[in-house]
Design a protein around this motif. Structure first.
Motif, PDB file in Angstrom:
ATOM      1  N   ARG A   1     -40.703  53.222 -36.951  1.00  0.00           N
ATOM      2  CA  ARG A   1     -39.575  52.650 -36.209  1.00  0.00           C
ATOM      3  C   ARG A   1     -38.348  52.519 -37.111  1.00  0.00           C
ATOM      4  NH1 ARG A   1     -40.045  46.789 -34.168  1.00  0.00           N
ATOM      5  NH2 ARG A   1     -37.787  46.875 -34.456  1.00  0.00           N
ATOM      6  N   ILE A   2     -37.237  52.359 -36.481  1.00  0.00           N
ATOM      7  CA  ILE A   2     -35.985  52.267 -37.218  1.00  0.00           C
ATOM      8  C   ILE A   2     -35.054  51.303 -36.493  1.00  0.00           C
ATOM      9  CG2 ILE A   2     -34.812  54.186 -36.047  1.00  0.00           C
ATOM     10  CD1 ILE A   2     -34.634  53.495 -39.783  1.00  0.00           C
ATOM     11  N   ASP A   3     -34.319  50.488 -37.215  1.00  0.00           N
ATOM     12  CA  ASP A   3     -33.279  49.624 -36.664  1.00  0.00           C
ATOM     13  C   ASP A   3     -31.957  49.960 -37.346  1.00  0.00           C
ATOM     14  OD1 ASP A   3     -35.504  46.788 -36.641  1.00  0.00           O
ATOM     15  OD2 ASP A   3     -35.041  48.197 -35.023  1.00  0.00           O
ATOM     16  N   VAL A   4     -30.923  50.102 -36.558  1.00  0.00           N
ATOM     17  CA  VAL A   4     -29.568  50.260 -37.099  1.00  0.00           C
ATOM     18  C   VAL A   4     -28.736  49.119 -36.528  1.00  0.00           C
ATOM     19  CG1 VAL A   4     -27.543  51.733 -37.321  1.00  0.00           C
ATOM     20  CG2 VAL A   4     -29.826  52.754 -37.229  1.00  0.00           C
ATOM     21  N   ILE A   5     -28.174  48.318 -37.437  1.00  0.00           N
ATOM     22  CA  ILE A   5     -27.473  47.103 -37.033  1.00  0.00           C
ATOM     23  C   ILE A   5     -26.007  47.197 -37.451  1.00  0.00           C
ATOM     24  CG2 ILE A   5     -27.371  44.581 -37.298  1.00  0.00           C
ATOM     25  CD1 ILE A   5     -30.364  44.717 -38.008  1.00  0.00           C
ATOM     26  N   GLY A   6     -25.114  46.849 -36.520  1.00  0.00           N
ATOM     27  CA  GLY A   6     -23.688  46.812 -36.816  1.00  0.00           C
ATOM     28  C   GLY A   6     -23.219  45.398 -37.018  1.00  0.00           C
ATOM     29  N   TYR A   7     -22.305  45.190 -37.974  1.00  0.00           N
ATOM     30  CA  TYR A   7     -21.813  43.855 -38.281  1.00  0.00           C
ATOM     31  C   TYR A   7     -20.317  43.698 -38.008  1.00  0.00           C
ATOM     32  CZ  TYR A   7     -26.316  43.303 -40.579  1.00  0.00           C
ATOM     33  OH  TYR A   7     -27.665  43.231 -40.830  1.00  0.00           O
TER      34      TYR A   7
END
Length: 695
Positions: free
Chosen positions: A664-670
């Motif tokens: 799995r992979i998570d890409v988070i924007g801030y």
């Protein structure tokens, strides 16, 4: 006027001869004011002085002479003949001096001689060569009670100097004029008619008007013109309608002519203008005229016009003989269409014939095309082997225009097949007479209805209905120079209209593409053909196949589907001002959810402050593809700033990709706010970078 005045003067001299037995040596006659049909002389005085039995001296003084063509009188005219010979047969002045207005003719007098036959009343007159405006002029004339004639020979007269000399006496157009005039003029007044013939040439002619929209440069012109008009000293001129008949020919052998918007260069292809017309006080009757530009075109016609603020056409007929289209377009039509317009940048060949007719307010055009090829110089569009007839009428509705073509193209690679078009052109109205079917690549465009009104007016209006049959996306996109998309493009219904400089769709426009559907529910464009068009639109996308879309874009492969919307989109001059966009994985997506490492990198770059979570970072380089639960991205553009969001909110950020499954992979924007131009730069970098950027 001149012959009548000369006769009057010579009659006085005859009277002197008849009373010489009274031994009068001098006679002074003060005539005061003398008038004629179109002249008025004031301060007229004649002095006769006897020298011997057969010789006398005469002097004629005129303080002021007003002639109809002159805007101010000539002042202080004087004619002197110091040695006049006379007897019972004739009166002869072998040498006389005529002093005219200094500003008009200079300081030196005109030298002339004349003979008057007492029995026949015939006058023979000759003006010797006189310097005039850098050249010279010679006049010979003779007159009898029934007729008179004159020959004027003008050689190398400078037109600029001539106009400067005459402009204080004659109303001349405010044109800049130069060149050299060589002209022979013959005048004959007989049977109450004056015939004038002009034959000569103008060398190195240059002219231009004050506005600069009419000009000529280095022109070599030949002319032969004959005019017929009632003699001004006969009752015919006043008892009948005054008229002027003109027949003539003008040949331009070389030079350049500009009559906006036309610019014509003449080298080895002379322009020949032949005309035959009658000018009356209330109308101009053109019996025949022709305009022939050698090896370019031949235009003929006739008509009748009436003078008004702008010439009013009563009748007019023009015919363009079968003409090679290429020289006609390059020498005349291209400048008229405008070199900066699409129609002003064509390569053409074939044959064209045209005819125009007008009766009062009723007008008609008929244009015939034979084997015409039209191609844009940059190959943006083209039509091959165009044939048919275009007919336009100001009011009649029974004339059809029919065109056929063998092939064509759009954007150089969108190939068009053979088709035919049937139209009705009436006034400012254009309408399809039957549905038009145009083959496009391996598909077909159907235009079921098209109607245009108010052509050429500010309130232009048109409406269109049609459809596009399925076309292979790969064929279509590659023809446009884009990537090889998969799937098909189809538009089931096209319904659009243009009114009050506004283009809009009348029904939702649905495009089947990438195995999904794109729906444009609202589309409105203001002033689409201006320099500042404005676009407003709303669109929705439903279940686009991301694998089909991404694997050929260089973004990185993503498996799954994408749905979303763009609302309140507003573009000014094609630049976005505001919109609210959001795209995400649909909740009922039934395709595998896989995302490549390259796509993850690009999504991270797109988010600016986005990051891959710590667990994902440690395995990022081990796997090339990852599973995800959902992905999504949104932007609400307000005042140049993009309010960012993802598929799900976090305490201090948002998910661009939320992982699911293994790996799995998570890409988070801030970053919640990103400058729009910065975001555009990132997108451009993503799609132009050959290797992914890693963090």
């Amino acid at each position: 006027m001149f012959s009548a005045g000369m006769k009057w003067l010579l009659v006085l001299m005859s009277c002197w001869w008849s009373i010489e037995t009274l031994a009068l040596e001098d006679m002074v006659l003060k005539l005061g004011i003398t008038t004629g049909h179109d002249w008025r002389a004031e301060g007229v005085m004649v002095q006769l002085h006897g020298l011997n039995d057969e010789h006398l001296s005469l002097t004629l003084d005129i303080a002021s002479l007003k002639l109809a063509p002159l805007k101010k009188p000539l002042q202080n005219l004087k004619l002197t003949c110091p040695h006049t010979q006379y007897n019972h047969i004739q009166i002869v002045c072998p040498q006389a001096d005529l002093y005219l207005e200094r500003d008009l003719m200079g300081d030196s007098p005109w030298q002339l001689s004349f003979t008057y036959q007492l029995l026949s009343q015939q006058i023979n007159l000759r003006l010797e060569a006189k310097a005039l405006a850098g050249g010279q002029v010679i006049l010979q004339a003779n007159t009898t009670p029934d007729e008179w004639q004159a020959d004027v020979d003008i050689q190398a007269v400078n037109l600029e100097k001539l106009s400067n000399q005459f402009k204080t006496f004659i109303d001349l157009p405010s044109w800049i004029l130069s060149g050299y005039l060589y002209l022979k003029v013959k005048l004959l007044s007989k049977a109450q008619q004056l015939t004038t013939t002009y034959a000569g040439q103008i060398q190195d002619l240059n002219f231009s008007n004050a506005e600069g929209n009419q000009a000529g440069e280095k022109l070599a012109v030949q002319l032969t013109i004959t005019t017929h008009s009632p003699s001004t000293n006969t009752q015919a001129a006043s008892s009948h309608e005054e008229q002027l008949q003109v027949q003539g020919q003008i040949i331009i052998n070389s030079g350049n002519v500009y009559f906006a918007p036309w610019y014509v260069e003449v080298k080895n292809d002379p322009v020949i203008l032949v005309t035959d017309f009658t000018w009356q006080s209330a109308r101009l009757i053109i019996h025949h005229f022709s305009y022939t530009h050698t090896q370019v075109l031949s235009l003929r016609g006739y008509g009748e016009l009436t003078p008004a603020e702008h010439w009013a056409i009563k009748t007019l007929s023009l015919r363009l003989s079968p003409t090679a289209f290429s020289p006609l377009y390059e020498r005349y039509l291209q400048a008229w269409l405008g070199n900066d317009s699409q129609l002003g940048q064509l390569k053409v060949n074939g044959t064209i014939t045209a005819q125009f007719n007008q009766q009062q307010e009723t007008r008609q055009w008929r244009i015939e095309l034979q084997h015409v090829n039209l191609e844009h110089q940059q190959q943006r569009f083209g039509l091959m082997d165009l044939n048919g007839t275009v007919q336009w009428h100001s009011s009649a509705t029974h004339l059809a225009s029919d065109l056929t073509w063998r092939s064509g193209y759009l954007a150089s690679n969108l190939k068009l097949g053979a088709s035919q078009l049937s139209l009705q052109l009436v006034g400012g109205h254009i309408e399809l007479l039957q549905p038009w079917h145009q083959p496009l690549m391996d598909s077909m465009i159907h235009i079921e209805r098209f109607q245009l009104d108010n052509l050429g007016e500010a309130q232009l209006h048109w409406q269109l209905q049609g459809q596009l049959e399925p076309i292979a996306m790969q064929t279509f996109s590659m023809a446009l120079g884009g990537p090889a998309f998969e799937g098909q493009l189809q538009i089931n219904e096209i319904a659009a209209n243009y009114h009050n400089q506004q283009l809009q769709i009348d029904a939702p426009l649905r495009l089947a593409a990438f195995d999904g559907m794109i729906t444009i529910s609202r589309f409105k464009m203001d002033k689409p053909f201006s320099s500042q068009p404005t676009l407003q639109a709303d669109l929705e996308i439903s279940k686009l196949n991301l694998q089909t879309l991404t694997k050929i874009t260089g973004f990185g492969e993503i498996q799954g589907q994408l749905s979303g919307y763009v609302k309140e989109l507003q573009l000014v001059n094609w630049q976005p001002i505001t919109f609210n966009a959001y795209f995400a994985t649909p909740s009922d997506s039934n395709l595998p959810h896989q995302i490549s490492q390259k796509a993850i990198n690009n999504l991270s770059n797109l988010g600016g402050g986005a990051a891959v979570n710590a667990i994902s970072k440690s395995i990022l380089r081990i796997f090339e593809n990852f599973s995800y639960q959902r992905l999504g991205w949104g932007c609400h553009l307000i005042k140049g700033v993009c309010q960012m969001r993802g598929v799900e909110a976090l305490t201090n950020g948002y998910y661009l990709v939320k992982g699911g499954g293994l790996p799995r992979i998570d890409v988070i924007g801030y970053n919640n706010q990103v400058d729009w131009q910065v975001l555009v730069t990132r997108l451009q970098r993503i799609f132009h970078t050959q290797t992914p950027v890693t963090h």
